[in-house]
Scaffold this active site. Structure first.
Site, mmCIF file in Angstrom:
data_model
loop_
_atom_site.group_PDB
_atom_site.id
_atom_site.type_symbol
_atom_site.label_atom_id
_atom_site.label_comp_id
_atom_site.label_asym_id
_atom_site.label_seq_id
_atom_site.Cartn_x
_atom_site.Cartn_y
_atom_site.Cartn_z
ATOM 1 N N ARG A 19 43.407 41.782 34.246
ATOM 2 C CA ARG A 19 43.179 42.276 35.500
ATOM 3 C C ARG A 19 44.680 42.895 35.837
ATOM 4 N NH1 ARG A 19 42.698 40.654 41.638
ATOM 5 N NH2 ARG A 19 43.830 38.807 40.513
ATOM 6 N N ASP B 193 28.593 29.905 39.019
ATOM 7 C CA ASP B 193 27.319 29.919 39.222
ATOM 8 C C ASP B 193 26.493 31.182 38.807
ATOM 9 O OD1 ASP B 193 28.509 27.862 40.544
ATOM 10 O OD2 ASP B 193 26.912 27.934 42.294
ATOM 11 N N GLU C 79 52.997 45.869 43.056
ATOM 12 C CA GLU C 79 52.794 44.415 42.291
ATOM 13 C C GLU C 79 53.157 44.578 40.714
ATOM 14 O OE1 GLU C 79 49.289 42.666 43.676
ATOM 15 O OE2 GLU C 79 50.030 42.522 45.835
ATOM 16 N N LYS D 103 26.561 29.638 49.673
ATOM 17 C CA LYS D 103 26.336 28.137 49.555
ATOM 18 C C LYS D 103 27.110 27.493 50.461
ATOM 19 C CE LYS D 103 29.422 27.872 45.467
ATOM 20 N NZ LYS D 103 29.473 27.328 44.056
ATOM 21 N N ALA E 255 42.998 36.084 49.364
ATOM 22 C CA ALA E 255 43.462 37.178 48.963
ATOM 23 C C ALA E 255 44.754 37.618 49.763
ATOM 24 C CB ALA E 255 42.666 38.456 48.589
ATOM 25 N N GLN E 256 45.969 37.545 48.847
ATOM 26 C CA GLN E 256 47.155 37.798 49.768
ATOM 27 C C GLN E 256 47.634 39.113 49.504
ATOM 28 O OE1 GLN E 256 49.991 34.837 48.475
ATOM 29 N NE2 GLN E 256 49.042 33.338 49.351
ATOM 30 N N GLY E 257 47.890 39.428 48.261
ATOM 31 C CA GLY E 257 48.819 40.917 48.030
ATOM 32 C C GLY E 257 48.130 42.182 48.607
ATOM 33 N N GLY F 289 31.332 37.066 49.918
ATOM 34 C CA GLY F 289 32.736 37.635 49.835
ATOM 35 C C GLY F 289 32.758 39.067 49.924
ATOM 36 N N VAL F 290 33.869 39.835 49.436
ATOM 37 C CA VAL F 290 33.975 41.198 49.666
ATOM 38 C C VAL F 290 32.701 41.992 48.739
ATOM 39 C CG1 VAL F 290 35.627 41.277 47.526
ATOM 40 C CG2 VAL F 290 35.755 43.081 49.443
ATOM 41 N N ARG G 75 50.862 40.191 34.694
ATOM 42 C CA ARG G 75 50.627 38.829 34.977
ATOM 43 C C ARG G 75 50.631 37.972 33.375
ATOM 44 N NH1 ARG G 75 46.512 38.822 39.970
ATOM 45 N NH2 ARG G 75 48.191 39.491 41.217
ATOM 46 N N HIS H 286 43.628 31.805 37.842
ATOM 47 C CA HIS H 286 43.360 32.439 39.035
ATOM 48 C C HIS H 286 42.153 33.455 39.157
ATOM 49 C CE1 HIS H 286 44.846 34.668 42.449
ATOM 50 N NE2 HIS H 286 45.404 35.903 41.594
ATOM 51 N N THR I 272 37.601 35.591 48.716
ATOM 52 C CA THR I 272 38.011 36.775 49.176
ATOM 53 C C THR I 272 39.097 36.448 50.402
ATOM 54 O OG1 THR I 272 36.002 38.114 48.821
ATOM 55 C CG2 THR I 272 37.475 38.687 50.809
ATOM 56 N N HIS J 124 47.582 32.824 36.976
ATOM 57 C CA HIS J 124 48.681 33.524 37.798
ATOM 58 C C HIS J 124 50.040 32.857 37.755
ATOM 59 C CE1 HIS J 124 50.756 35.282 41.212
ATOM 60 N NE2 HIS J 124 49.818 36.188 41.548
HETATM 61 C C1 LIG Z 1 44.579 32.954 46.262
HETATM 62 C C2 LIG Z 1 44.116 34.382 45.697
HETATM 63 C C3 LIG Z 1 44.818 35.558 46.048
HETATM 64 C C4 LIG Z 1 44.143 36.457 45.584
HETATM 65 N N1 LIG Z 1 44.857 37.788 46.065
HETATM 66 C C5 LIG Z 1 44.040 38.817 45.614
HETATM 67 C C6 LIG Z 1 44.821 40.272 45.905
HETATM 68 O O1 LIG Z 1 45.893 40.255 46.644
HETATM 69 N N2 LIG Z 1 44.296 41.425 45.829
HETATM 70 C C7 LIG Z 1 42.973 41.496 45.095
HETATM 71 O O2 LIG Z 1 42.464 42.410 44.936
HETATM 72 N N3 LIG Z 1 42.343 40.117 44.636
HETATM 73 C C8 LIG Z 1 43.060 39.060 45.115
HETATM 74 N N4 LIG Z 1 42.637 37.856 44.616
HETATM 75 C C9 LIG Z 1 41.139 37.916 43.824
HETATM 76 C C10 LIG Z 1 40.126 38.230 44.758
HETATM 77 O O3 LIG Z 1 40.403 37.627 46.062
HETATM 78 C C11 LIG Z 1 38.588 38.106 44.237
HETATM 79 O O4 LIG Z 1 38.419 38.517 42.877
HETATM 80 C C12 LIG Z 1 37.518 38.530 45.421
HETATM 81 O O5 LIG Z 1 37.945 38.259 46.448
HETATM 82 C C13 LIG Z 1 36.235 38.053 44.709
HETATM 83 O O6 LIG Z 1 35.475 38.595 45.692
HETATM 84 P P1 LIG Z 1 33.764 38.433 45.305
HETATM 85 O O7 LIG Z 1 33.057 38.703 46.545
HETATM 86 O O8 LIG Z 1 33.462 38.972 44.082
HETATM 87 O O9 LIG Z 1 33.958 36.665 45.562
HETATM 88 P P2 LIG Z 1 33.977 35.506 46.555
HETATM 89 O O10 LIG Z 1 34.728 36.157 47.592
HETATM 90 O O11 LIG Z 1 34.457 34.398 45.664
HETATM 91 O O12 LIG Z 1 32.668 34.944 47.223
HETATM 92 C C14 LIG Z 1 31.800 34.454 46.295
HETATM 93 C C15 LIG Z 1 30.738 33.898 47.141
HETATM 94 O O13 LIG Z 1 29.626 33.645 46.785
HETATM 95 C C16 LIG Z 1 29.141 32.470 47.060
HETATM 96 N N5 LIG Z 1 28.447 31.538 45.944
HETATM 97 C C17 LIG Z 1 29.106 31.270 44.868
HETATM 98 N N6 LIG Z 1 27.861 30.546 44.040
HETATM 99 C C18 LIG Z 1 26.785 30.434 44.765
HETATM 100 C C19 LIG Z 1 25.539 30.029 44.607
HETATM 101 N N7 LIG Z 1 24.837 29.477 43.551
HETATM 102 N N8 LIG Z 1 24.555 30.108 45.775
HETATM 103 C C20 LIG Z 1 25.047 30.749 46.896
HETATM 104 N N9 LIG Z 1 26.424 31.416 47.120
HETATM 105 C C21 LIG Z 1 27.286 31.346 45.863
HETATM 106 C C22 LIG Z 1 30.255 31.535 47.653
HETATM 107 O O14 LIG Z 1 30.141 30.598 48.544
HETATM 108 C C23 LIG Z 1 31.318 32.868 48.021
HETATM 109 O O15 LIG Z 1 30.690 33.090 49.479
HETATM 110 C C24 LIG Z 1 43.043 36.626 44.918
HETATM 111 C C25 LIG Z 1 42.113 35.414 44.525
HETATM 112 C C26 LIG Z 1 42.901 34.468 44.976
HETATM 113 C C27 LIG Z 1 42.172 32.971 44.609
#
Ligand SMILES: Cc1cc2nc3c(=O)[nH]c(=O)nc-3n(C[C@H](O)[C@H](O)[C@H](O)COP(=O)(O)OP(=O)(O)OC[C@H]3O[C@@H](n4cnc5c(N)ncnc54)[C@H](O)[C@@H]3O)c2cc1C
Length: 548
Positions: A395, A231, A134, A45, A56-58, A23-24, A301, A360, A53, A252
């Site tokens: 948050r 995880d 927001e 995984k 994410a909408q907003g 993800g991001v 929120r 959320h 990631t 949310h």
């Molecule tokens: C519907 C929705 C809307 C949102 N809107 C916003 C927004 O507008 N603005 C904002 O700032 N945030 C928003 N968020 C929150 C934000 O999207 C997330 O907090 C952020 O994208 C998390 O990024 P990350 O890289 O930490 O994790 P993620 O993007 O969740 O990536 C996690 C990664 O880890 C991998 N993974 C997990 N466990 C394992 C494992 N055991 N082994 C190998 N790989 C694994 C997954 O497959 C994935 O690739 C939103 C979230 C959702 C669900």
């Protein structure tokens, strides 16, 4: 064949840094680390874009040099973040992360991400970055892409960027266990993973960075995708790191209500819809947020979700409604939300959108500093999996993509600095793993939804603990679902233990039996650890990265 069910490990890779998650947070860290000359491997995984990631909408909250509301400053962004966080944010971490925000977003734009610009030919600001407002923000400072498809653009740009220097990205590889040298007391030496066919492999590296996202799948109904099973927190706890603020699960307020018994991921109705003027009403047309908070429908929120939960409890209705009928250009401004609404037969231009709160965002996570360092040498945690102190008890909207962008880069630099001397590797033994406690997912999600949603109380939390325990048995973990169920089981126990210990209401932890905030005895994070298979919960006057 060992207890995990495989005949020893079947493949090995050596690297300087293993990033878990695409993800991001993980991709940002991987790109930066590669640029700093490190040999990086990313394991993820599922498909590369399967995390939160891309949903994410907003947008991304940030005060940019070339796009901010007049008078807005990073200091005001810091103040809004602190105000939303219920007294538990770490002021130094908030300032450090938000101050780095503009350069992290500038870097993302250099990598190719495109944000929306003001398109209206009658608007004098035509061509400058379009900004949304927001909940909890005092200014229009959220940049977005594709209307309400910001995460998809961020994920696209980062995946394209990671492919250029050819960072190896192993999809369908699930991380099972962080390996430490010296009988599990020494520094990190690698990671045990399973590929899609169940073959075990070892990634030998002196640094492992967890970027595995949150744990929304603890609950039956969530905005999170299937990957959000906690995880990373489980990996870190089992490796001897600490977690903090786990009881603060953000619900949310406006998640599309798709009918009774809806399970799994539900579509979000972004807060920006309220930022553009939509209001919450109940079935009788009464405003839900009237008299609840000075910011009314744009309150943080936790406040809006708790108000909706009270209204639902009072009326017995399954949902409230978001009235956006007065907004112009809904389909163009919010194409993702519009498509989700029309898919259930609701036209938001003509009728209110049925919504209810759903799990959320995981405000807590692995205890880490603003460079992603945990208490275990060589183990890093970044993004939603981490608890840096940015979010405290709640948050602020759109701060999490920003956290991944900022701390991802900082962690990569910290790893590079750590490895700048002679390259080291720490020999590790691949353990013959014991069977882990695993609860069935359905009973676990039902128990958490009933006992640990908005409006918890001691009896409900205890009943949820009993139900999780009754559904738990030791099991061999030899595929992705087993890894995830074992993680969810540990997370459920940890969240319930922390939520039971926090006998007050604060941020998104709302207890009906302790409705007030206790700033005298409880204004501190709860630290969760795992010692010899037993969870420990302790208060900390000041949560620091704990020594493992
Ligand atoms: C519907 C929705 C809307 C949102 N809107 C916003 C927004 O507008 N603005 C904002 O700032 N945030 C928003 N968020 C929150 C934000 O999207 C997330 O907090 C952020 O994208 C998390 O990024 P990350 O890289 O930490 O994790 P993620 O993007 O969740 O990536 C996690 C990664 O880890 C991998 N993974 C997990 N466990 C394992 C494992 N055991 N082994 C190998 N790989 C694994 C997954 O497959 C994935 O690739 C939103 C979230 C959702 C669900």
């Amino acid at each position: 064949m060992n207890a995990l069910g495989w005949a020893g490990t079947q493949w090995e890779v050596t690297a300087d840094l293993v990033v878990v998650g695409s993800g991001v947070a993980g991709l940002t860290a991987a790109i930066e680390a590669r640029e700093l000359g490190l040999r990086v491997v990313v394991v993820t995984k599922d498909a590369a874009d399967a995390g939160s990631t891309r949903w994410a909408q907003g947008g991304v909250a940030v005060v940019l040099a070339d796009g901010h509301e007049p008078g807005d400053t990073v200091e005001r962004h810091v103040a809004d973040t602190m105000a939303a966080a219920g007294g538990l944010a770490d002021a130094a971490a908030v300032a450090a992360i938000l101050t780095d925000g503009p350069s992290a977003v500038a870097r993302l734009r250099e990598l190719g991400a495109r944000f929306d610009r003001v398109a209206d030919p009658h608007d004098a600001r035509r061509g400058v970055l379009a900004l949304a407002r927001e909940g909890g923000h005092c200014a229009f400072r959220v940049v977005h892409a594709g209307g309400d498809a910001t995460g998809a653009e961020v994920e696209r740009a980062l995946l394209a960027a990671v492919a250029v220097p050819r960072v190896p990205l192993l999809t369908e590889h699930v991380a099972v266990q962080v390996l430490r040298a010296g009988g599990d007391r020494g520094p990190v030496g690698g990671l045990l993973v399973l590929d899609g066919t169940g073959r075990a492999g070892v990634l030998r590296a002196p640094s492992v960075l967890l970027a595995t996202g949150g744990y929304g799948q603890l609950f039956a109904s969530t905005t999170n995708p299937d990957t959000a099973t906690g995880d990373g927190v489980a990996l870190a706890l089992r490796a001897g790191a600490l977690a903090a603020d786990l009881e603060f699960v953000q619900f949310h307020p406006t998640v599309l209500y798709t009918g009774p018994g809806a399970r799994g991921r539900r579509p979000l109705v972004t807060e920006a819809v309220r930022g553009h003027g939509a209001v919450l009403v109940d079935g009788a047309g009464q405003r839900v947020m009237a008299g609840q908070h000075p910011l009314a429908d744009l309150a943080p929120r936790d406040v809006v979700s708790a108000a909706i939960a009270r209204r639902l409890a009072g009326t017995g209705a399954p949902c409230v409604y978001l009235d956006a009928t007065a907004l112009d250009g809904f389909p163009e401004r919010f194409p993702t939300v519009y498509a989700a609404c029309t898919a259930i037969g609701v036209d938001p231009r003509r009728e209110p959108i049925p919504v209810s709160p759903a799990a959320h965002y995981s405000c807590g996570g692995v205890l880490a500093d603003v460079d992603g360092r945990t208490g275990v040498p060589g183990l890093y945690a970044v993004g939603e999996v981490a608890r840096t102190g940015l979010h405290g008890a709640n948050r602020l909207a759109s701060n999490s993509l920003l956290e991944g962008l900022v701390v991802g880069r900082r962690a990569a630099r910290a790893v590079a600095a750590e490895l700048s001397g002679p390259r080291r590797s720490f020999p590790v033994e691949v353990p013959d793993l014991v069977r882990w406690p695993v609860a069935g997912r359905d009973p676990l999600q039902r128990a958490m939804t009933r006992g640990a949603s908005i409006g918890r109380d001691g009896a409900g939390l205890a009943a949820a603990s009993d139900a999780v325990e009754a559904a738990t048995a030791p099991a061999r973990v030899h595929h992705r679902a087993g890894v995830e169920d074992a993680a969810l089981t540990l997370l459920a126990q940890a969240v319930l233990a922390a939520a039971g210990t926090r006998t007050e209401s604060r941020g998104c932890h709302v207890r009906t039996d302790f409705p007030h905030t206790d700033d005298v005895y409880q204004r501190a994070s709860l630290l969760v650890g795992l010692r010899d298979g037993v969870l420990t919960v302790q208060g900390a006057d000041e949560a620091r990265v704990g020594a493992a």
